[in-house]
Design an enzyme around this catalytic site. Structure first.
Site, PDB file in Angstrom:
ATOM      1  N   HIS A  67       3.360 -31.290 -29.959  1.00  0.00           N
ATOM      2  CA  HIS A  67       4.420 -31.996 -30.680  1.00  0.00           C
ATOM      3  C   HIS A  67       5.131 -32.980 -29.758  1.00  0.00           C
ATOM      4  CE1 HIS A  67       4.612 -30.022 -34.647  1.00  0.00           C
ATOM      5  NE2 HIS A  67       3.856 -29.150 -33.998  1.00  0.00           N
ATOM      6  N   PRO A  68       5.502 -34.132 -30.300  1.00  0.00           N
ATOM      7  CA  PRO A  68       6.229 -35.119 -29.491  1.00  0.00           C
ATOM      8  C   PRO A  68       7.700 -34.733 -29.343  1.00  0.00           C
ATOM      9  CG  PRO A  68       6.077 -35.880 -31.746  1.00  0.00           C
ATOM     10  CD  PRO A  68       5.298 -34.588 -31.676  1.00  0.00           C
ATOM     11  N   SER A  84       4.582 -37.832 -38.137  1.00  0.00           N
ATOM     12  CA  SER A  84       5.778 -37.651 -37.298  1.00  0.00           C
ATOM     13  C   SER A  84       6.720 -38.841 -37.406  1.00  0.00           C
ATOM     14  CB  SER A  84       5.386 -37.438 -35.837  1.00  0.00           C
ATOM     15  OG  SER A  84       4.922 -36.128 -35.637  1.00  0.00           O
ATOM     16  N   GLU A  87       8.619 -38.396 -40.624  1.00  0.00           N
ATOM     17  CA  GLU A  87       9.548 -37.267 -40.557  1.00  0.00           C
ATOM     18  C   GLU A  87      10.745 -37.573 -39.655  1.00  0.00           C
ATOM     19  OE1 GLU A  87       5.820 -34.230 -41.301  1.00  0.00           O
ATOM     20  OE2 GLU A  87       6.588 -34.523 -39.261  1.00  0.00           O
ATOM     21  N   GLN A  88      10.486 -38.157 -38.495  1.00  0.00           N
ATOM     22  CA  GLN A  88      11.595 -38.501 -37.604  1.00  0.00           C
ATOM     23  C   GLN A  88      12.463 -39.596 -38.227  1.00  0.00           C
ATOM     24  OE1 GLN A  88      11.141 -38.762 -33.372  1.00  0.00           O
ATOM     25  NE2 GLN A  88       9.407 -37.338 -33.346  1.00  0.00           N
ATOM     26  N   PHE A 119      10.868 -29.176 -27.773  1.00  0.00           N
ATOM     27  CA  PHE A 119      11.671 -28.625 -28.863  1.00  0.00           C
ATOM     28  C   PHE A 119      11.004 -29.015 -30.183  1.00  0.00           C
ATOM     29  CE2 PHE A 119      15.150 -29.526 -31.944  1.00  0.00           C
ATOM     30  CZ  PHE A 119      15.647 -28.239 -32.081  1.00  0.00           C
ATOM     31  N   VAL A 120      10.722 -28.033 -31.033  1.00  0.00           N
ATOM     32  CA  VAL A 120      10.096 -28.293 -32.327  1.00  0.00           C
ATOM     33  C   VAL A 120      11.031 -27.802 -33.420  1.00  0.00           C
ATOM     34  CG1 VAL A 120       8.115 -27.854 -33.835  1.00  0.00           C
ATOM     35  CG2 VAL A 120       7.762 -28.081 -31.360  1.00  0.00           C
ATOM     36  N   CYS A 122      11.659 -28.725 -37.849  1.00  0.00           N
ATOM     37  CA  CYS A 122      11.188 -29.470 -39.013  1.00  0.00           C
ATOM     38  C   CYS A 122      12.178 -30.600 -39.301  1.00  0.00           C
ATOM     39  CB  CYS A 122      11.051 -28.535 -40.213  1.00  0.00           C
ATOM     40  SG  CYS A 122      10.396 -29.356 -41.665  1.00  0.00           S
ATOM     41  N   ALA A 123      11.859 -31.783 -38.788  1.00  0.00           N
ATOM     42  CA  ALA A 123      12.774 -32.924 -38.904  1.00  0.00           C
ATOM     43  C   ALA A 123      13.055 -33.266 -40.364  1.00  0.00           C
ATOM     44  CB  ALA A 123      12.204 -34.133 -38.163  1.00  0.00           C
TER      45      ALA A 123
END
Length: 172
Positions: A67-68, A84, A87-88, A119-120, A122-123
């Site tokens: 994950h980024p 991503s 989502e971001q 850090f992951v 769910c954005a």
């Protein structure tokens, strides 16, 4: 896509379409393909979750490392996966000022130094304020707590990504 169409996909097409439901981990989708035919989208999700749960702790951390960083260099340079990026963006991470980006970058670095993976969260289910708050709070967790929490967040991200690809039984 309805479940009948999904079950008729070739291996290559299945991995191409579903390969990023777990960020940058197409091997998971490749592994669950052989479980076809799936009776429902929920069964695909369950197969992916079972694969993840069967991994050793090092494998789970590997998934987290794919994950980024949130609002990190991949967002700034435009190299995020399309999922991503969306989502971001939905969480407002692409509209932060320089000071806000700097604070989040410092928190991300502290988190990664402490736990060894990004850090992951769910954005899509959060905004930039709640993301920063959770990041600060979760810095107090143990390695095991954070690995488990991160994996649960990965499953939530996967669930939402699958919902965008698979028609529910009611829609089919």
């Amino acid at each position: 896509m309805d479940i009948e169409a999904i079950n008729s996909l070739s291996y290559e097409d299945f991995v191409s379409i579903f390969g990023n439901v777990v960020e940058r981990c197409p091997i998971i989708t490749a592994a669950v393909w052989s479980g076809r035919p799936f009776p429902s989208g929920a069964a695909i999700e369950a197969a992916i979750n079972a694969f993840i749960e069967a991994l050793p702790e090092s494998g789970k951390e590997g998934i987290l490392r794919c994950h980024p960083d949130l609002a990190g260099k991949d967002l700034q340079s435009g190299t995020l996966t399309p999922e991503s990026r969306e989502e971001q963006g939905a969480a407002g991470l692409d509209r932060m000022g320089a000071a806000e980006v700097s604070r989040l970058t410092c928190l991300n670095a502290e988190y990664k130094a402490r736990f060894g993976f990004p850090f992951v969260v769910c954005a899509r289910m959060n905004d930039r304020t709640s993301i920063a708050e959770q990041l600060r709070e979760r810095l107090g967790n143990t390695q095991a707590q954070e690995r488990a929490r991160g994996v649960e967040e990965v499953k939530e991200i996967c669930r939402l990504r699958l919902q965008r690809l698979v028609l529910s039984d009611a829609e089919a």
